[in-house]
Design a protein around this motif. Structure first.
Motif, mmCIF file in Angstrom:
data_model
loop_
_atom_site.group_PDB
_atom_site.id
_atom_site.type_symbol
_atom_site.label_atom_id
_atom_site.label_comp_id
_atom_site.label_asym_id
_atom_site.label_seq_id
_atom_site.Cartn_x
_atom_site.Cartn_y
_atom_site.Cartn_z
ATOM 1 N N ALA A 108 -1.602 -0.726 22.322
ATOM 2 C CA ALA A 108 -0.634 -1.045 23.993
ATOM 3 C C ALA A 108 -0.275 -2.319 23.648
ATOM 4 N N ARG A 109 -1.561 -3.200 23.210
ATOM 5 C CA ARG A 109 -0.837 -5.079 23.222
ATOM 6 C C ARG A 109 0.055 -5.242 22.443
ATOM 7 N N GLY A 110 -0.104 -4.493 20.576
ATOM 8 C CA GLY A 110 1.432 -3.931 20.349
ATOM 9 C C GLY A 110 2.164 -3.907 20.796
ATOM 10 N N TRP A 154 -7.406 -7.750 9.024
ATOM 11 C CA TRP A 154 -8.056 -6.207 9.287
ATOM 12 C C TRP A 154 -8.577 -6.210 10.864
ATOM 13 N N ASN A 155 -8.953 -7.400 11.175
ATOM 14 C CA ASN A 155 -9.390 -6.995 12.490
ATOM 15 C C ASN A 155 -8.704 -6.909 13.572
ATOM 16 N N PHE A 156 -7.278 -7.434 13.649
ATOM 17 C CA PHE A 156 -6.404 -7.026 14.386
ATOM 18 C C PHE A 156 -5.633 -6.226 14.130
ATOM 19 N N PRO A 157 -6.125 -5.197 13.005
ATOM 20 C CA PRO A 157 -4.454 -4.633 12.091
ATOM 21 C C PRO A 157 -3.253 -4.031 12.700
ATOM 22 N N ALA A 159 -2.170 -5.704 16.455
ATOM 23 C CA ALA A 159 -1.486 -6.737 16.997
ATOM 24 C C ALA A 159 -1.511 -7.749 16.080
ATOM 25 N N ILE A 160 -2.344 -8.540 15.706
ATOM 26 C CA ILE A 160 -1.670 -9.785 14.359
ATOM 27 C C ILE A 160 -0.509 -9.979 14.179
ATOM 28 N N PRO A 161 0.003 -8.309 13.562
ATOM 29 C CA PRO A 161 0.942 -8.361 12.525
ATOM 30 C C PRO A 161 1.814 -7.793 13.824
ATOM 31 N N THR A 162 1.569 -7.415 15.333
ATOM 32 C CA THR A 162 2.855 -7.800 15.752
ATOM 33 C C THR A 162 2.943 -9.419 16.246
ATOM 34 N N TRP A 163 2.624 -10.215 16.379
ATOM 35 C CA TRP A 163 2.734 -11.348 17.635
ATOM 36 C C TRP A 163 3.321 -12.507 16.044
ATOM 37 N N LYS A 164 3.054 -11.781 14.811
ATOM 38 C CA LYS A 164 3.256 -12.375 13.753
ATOM 39 C C LYS A 164 5.113 -11.926 13.531
ATOM 40 N N PHE A 229 -0.362 -17.261 9.010
ATOM 41 C CA PHE A 229 -1.522 -16.626 7.982
ATOM 42 C C PHE A 229 -2.853 -16.895 9.364
ATOM 43 N N THR A 230 -3.149 -15.488 9.086
ATOM 44 C CA THR A 230 -5.030 -15.794 10.324
ATOM 45 C C THR A 230 -5.507 -14.474 9.332
ATOM 46 N N GLY A 231 -6.433 -15.964 9.065
ATOM 47 C CA GLY A 231 -7.925 -15.224 7.655
ATOM 48 C C GLY A 231 -8.688 -16.131 7.950
ATOM 49 N N GLN A 285 -16.192 -8.805 15.451
ATOM 50 C CA GLN A 285 -14.986 -9.009 14.435
ATOM 51 C C GLN A 285 -14.128 -10.164 14.728
ATOM 52 N N LYS A 286 -14.578 -10.438 16.002
ATOM 53 C CA LYS A 286 -12.470 -10.691 16.377
ATOM 54 C C LYS A 286 -13.476 -12.947 15.743
ATOM 55 N N CYS A 287 -12.209 -13.671 15.575
ATOM 56 C CA CYS A 287 -11.797 -14.829 15.759
ATOM 57 C C CYS A 287 -12.530 -15.370 17.276
ATOM 58 N N THR A 288 -12.453 -15.027 18.011
ATOM 59 C CA THR A 288 -12.688 -15.109 20.028
ATOM 60 C C THR A 288 -13.655 -14.957 19.729
ATOM 61 N N ALA A 289 -15.025 -14.139 19.119
ATOM 62 C CA ALA A 289 -15.849 -13.836 19.759
ATOM 63 C C ALA A 289 -16.769 -14.549 20.071
ATOM 64 N N THR A 446 -15.055 -14.437 25.577
ATOM 65 C CA THR A 446 -14.191 -15.708 25.024
ATOM 66 C C THR A 446 -12.918 -14.923 24.354
ATOM 67 N N ALA A 447 -13.122 -13.901 24.032
ATOM 68 C CA ALA A 447 -11.950 -13.235 23.356
ATOM 69 C C ALA A 447 -10.798 -12.664 24.776
ATOM 70 N N GLY A 448 -9.857 -12.438 23.808
ATOM 71 C CA GLY A 448 -8.748 -11.617 24.595
ATOM 72 C C GLY A 448 -7.640 -12.689 24.718
ATOM 73 N N ALA A 449 -6.361 -12.052 24.275
ATOM 74 C CA ALA A 449 -4.577 -12.940 24.323
ATOM 75 C C ALA A 449 -3.801 -12.120 24.904
ATOM 76 N N PRO A 454 0.518 -19.228 25.129
ATOM 77 C CA PRO A 454 0.308 -19.791 23.265
ATOM 78 C C PRO A 454 -1.086 -19.167 23.044
ATOM 79 N N PHE A 455 -0.955 -19.220 21.883
ATOM 80 C CA PHE A 455 -2.875 -19.025 21.086
ATOM 81 C C PHE A 455 -3.044 -19.302 20.526
ATOM 82 N N GLY A 456 -4.083 -20.391 19.830
ATOM 83 C CA GLY A 456 -4.710 -20.899 19.326
ATOM 84 C C GLY A 456 -5.644 -21.660 19.553
HETATM 85 C C1 UN1 Z 1 -8.132 -11.518 21.016
HETATM 86 O O1 UN1 Z 1 -9.583 -12.765 21.450
HETATM 87 O O2 UN1 Z 1 -8.032 -9.863 22.014
HETATM 88 O O3 UN1 Z 1 -7.982 -12.583 14.504
HETATM 89 C C2 UN1 Z 1 -7.586 -11.892 20.163
HETATM 90 C C3 UN1 Z 1 -8.657 -12.694 15.578
HETATM 91 C C4 UN1 Z 1 -7.782 -14.015 16.926
HETATM 92 C C5 UN1 Z 1 -7.203 -12.655 17.636
HETATM 93 C C6 UN1 Z 1 -8.127 -12.837 18.946
HETATM 94 N N1 UN1 Z 1 -6.378 -13.614 16.022
HETATM 95 O O4 UN1 Z 1 -9.783 -12.846 16.316
#
Ligand code: UN1
Length: 487
Positions: A108-110, A154-157, A159-164, A229-231, A285-289, A446-449, A454-456
């Motif tokens: 749905a976010r996509g 692979w962790n947001f397969p 959402a992340i491709p879509t937001w790029k 790149f995200t990774g 498995q989120k960079c925002t975890a 801490t997670a969510g976007a 802006p996200f980063g």
């Molecule tokens: C989120 O917190 O919902 O790779 C998105 C990641 C981040 C996206 C987090 N770039 O986990």
């Protein structure tokens, strides 16, 4: 072994194609590794070369396509993705492991991202300035970069491709998308809905293949003008050096070591709820975890007991089952890394409150299941307090007072997101001011976007640019300043 797994192809120059050398890769279900979800081409350097060529050929036509027209295609793709939301969400759970509820949320976010950037395609793309000369029409316009490589995890397969992809296309660039090899079906759906929505051939090229081969080939390719790149920090840093050497624009979104600060006046149940959601959803498995909990002393004992009790009660299992809270880790490598950190935590003298084990039994033996894990008595310089674990492991660090908590929260090379749980507005506002993080939450996890902001991250979490919202335009365009005088 499931034999009915569907075979997919890459998309290059408007055609669905196998890898140049015919190599394939199996997409496995991390909850049941004897289930092959799909078979994909395993692209190599030759395929990367073809994709870059196709993106370069398509660029003149696409960059001249009126921007609102590009937006219409994104809007149509949003409708198509929404129509197959259940199918995509199920594929996501089967190839990545997160629960079906999370997969539906992500898909749905996509859809929202595609809609948002469809709207961006009718927004201003420049500014008019006063000129020192009376007759001069002086303006600065945002123009596309050219073919862009998007390398996604692979962790947001979805959402992340879509937001790029969405802003990249909206602003007139063409794309080579290299999704993670572990989760290609979701990226395939994105490419497919965009094609069905009317994207011309070669504008989006999908290359599923080994990151170690396809990534460097794209980054080195002179036709590719920018890389997003995200990774991991390790891969990101190498990529940045390579891109900088040939003057390609790059954008990196990397790791986090995100803290939640729990002050003495917090509601314990609320603090536990936010910590669990931040640390354990998506199996951490989120960079925002959330990976560190910094607790003030007085609330410390009550909080740690309640957190450990909640963590040990979570239902772990196959994400397809409706009662599952936390699915498996994505791969054997991920499991090995996480278990390695559990050992490191114990060896460095942290106290294991709960978890720290692989789960056993019929439901678990074929997948990468580990128990939700909580350590306390964690020293701020221990590896589990400093390194990104990317799993369901959270480290409790005690703080003497508010100032100590902020100091500890900032004691990391990362700076992606951070959260504070408190009823004290004054302290919450001081936290917002003093915390070194790109995304700050007060009384939320801490997670969510959301797509429109802006996200980063600060510090080692990013290369400084931001994704999504209006910020996406900064990366996916370059500025042309024009002095226009009458003849
Ligand atoms: C989120 O917190 O919902 O790779 C998105 C990641 C981040 C996206 C987090 N770039 O986990």
């Amino acid at each position: 072994m499931t034999t009915s797994a569907r075979t997919y192809l890459n998309r290059i120059g408007g055609e669905w194609v196998p890898a140049a050398d015919g190599a394939t890769t199996s997409d496995l279900n991390p909850a049941r590794t004897d289930e092959v979800v799909a078979v994909f081409p395993s692209a190599g350097t030759q395929d990367a070369d073809r994709a870059a060529e196709a993106a370069a050929r398509a660029f003149p036509g696409w960059s001249r396509t009126p921007m609102p027209k590009r937006g219409e295609i994104l809007l149509k793709a949003a409708q198509l993705l929404e129509a197959r939301l259940d199918e995509v969400a199920e594929a996501l759970t089967r190839e990545e492991g997160k629960t079906l509820a999370e997969s539906k949320g992500e898909t749905a976010r996509g859809v929202s991202l595609l809609r948002y950037f469809a709207g961006e395609a009718t927004q201003p793309i420049g500014e008019v300035y006063p000129s020192a000369a009376t007759a001069t029409f002086l303006y600065a316009e945002r123009v596309p970069l050219g073919p862009v490589a998007l390398v996604t995890p692979w962790n947001f397969p979805v959402a992340i491709p879509t937001w790029k992809v969405a802003p990249c296309l909206a602003f007139g660039n063409t794309v080579v998308l290299k999704p993670a090899e572990l989760t290609p079906v979701t990226a395939w759906h994105l490419a497919d809905v965009l094609e069905k929505a009317g994207l011309p051939p070669g504008v989006l090229n999908l290359v599923v293949g080994r990151g170690s081969k396809v990534g460097p080939a794209l980054v080195a390719d002179e036709r590719i003008k920018a890389i997003s790149f995200t990774g991991s920090n390790e891969v990101g840093t190498r990529l940045a050096v390579q891109a900088a050497q040939r003057g390609a624009k790059f954008q990196l979104e990397m790791g986090g070591k995100n803290p939640v600060v729990v002050l003495d006046d917090a509601d314990v149940d609320k603090a536990v709820e936010l910590t669990i959601a931040g640390a354990m959803l998506s199996t951490g498995q989120k960079c925002t975890a959330t990976s560190r909990v910094i607790v003030e002393r007085q609330i410390g004992d009550r909080f740690r007991e309640a957190l450990a009790a909640k963590a040990s009660s979570l239902k772990v299992g196959d994400g397809m089952k409706p009662d599952t809270y936390m699915g498996p880790l994505v791969s054997a490598d991920a499991e090995k890394t996480v278990m390695g950190y559990v050992e490191a935590g114990k060896a460095e003298g942290a106290r294991l409150l709960t978890g720290g084990t692989k789960l056993r039994g019929d439901e678990y033996d074929r997948g990468y299941f580990v128990a939700p894990t909580v350590f306390d008595r964690v020293g701020p310089d221990m590896r589990i307090a400093q390194e990104e674990i990317f799993g369901p492991v959270v480290a409790i660090i005690e703080a003497k007072d508010f100032d100590d908590a902020v100091r500890l929260a900032n004691h990391t090379r990362f700076g992606l997101s951070a959260s504070i749980v408190t009823r004290d507005l004054g302290l919450a506002m001081r936290f917002v001011r003093e915390i070194e993080a790109g995304i700050v939450h007060v009384n939320s996890q801490t997670a969510g976007a959301e797509p429109q902001v802006p996200f980063g991250g600060f510090k080692g979490s990013s290369s400084g640019s931001r994704e999504q919202g209006k910020a996406a335009r900064d990366f996916f365009t370059q500025i042309k300043t024009v002095y226009l005088d009458p003849p």
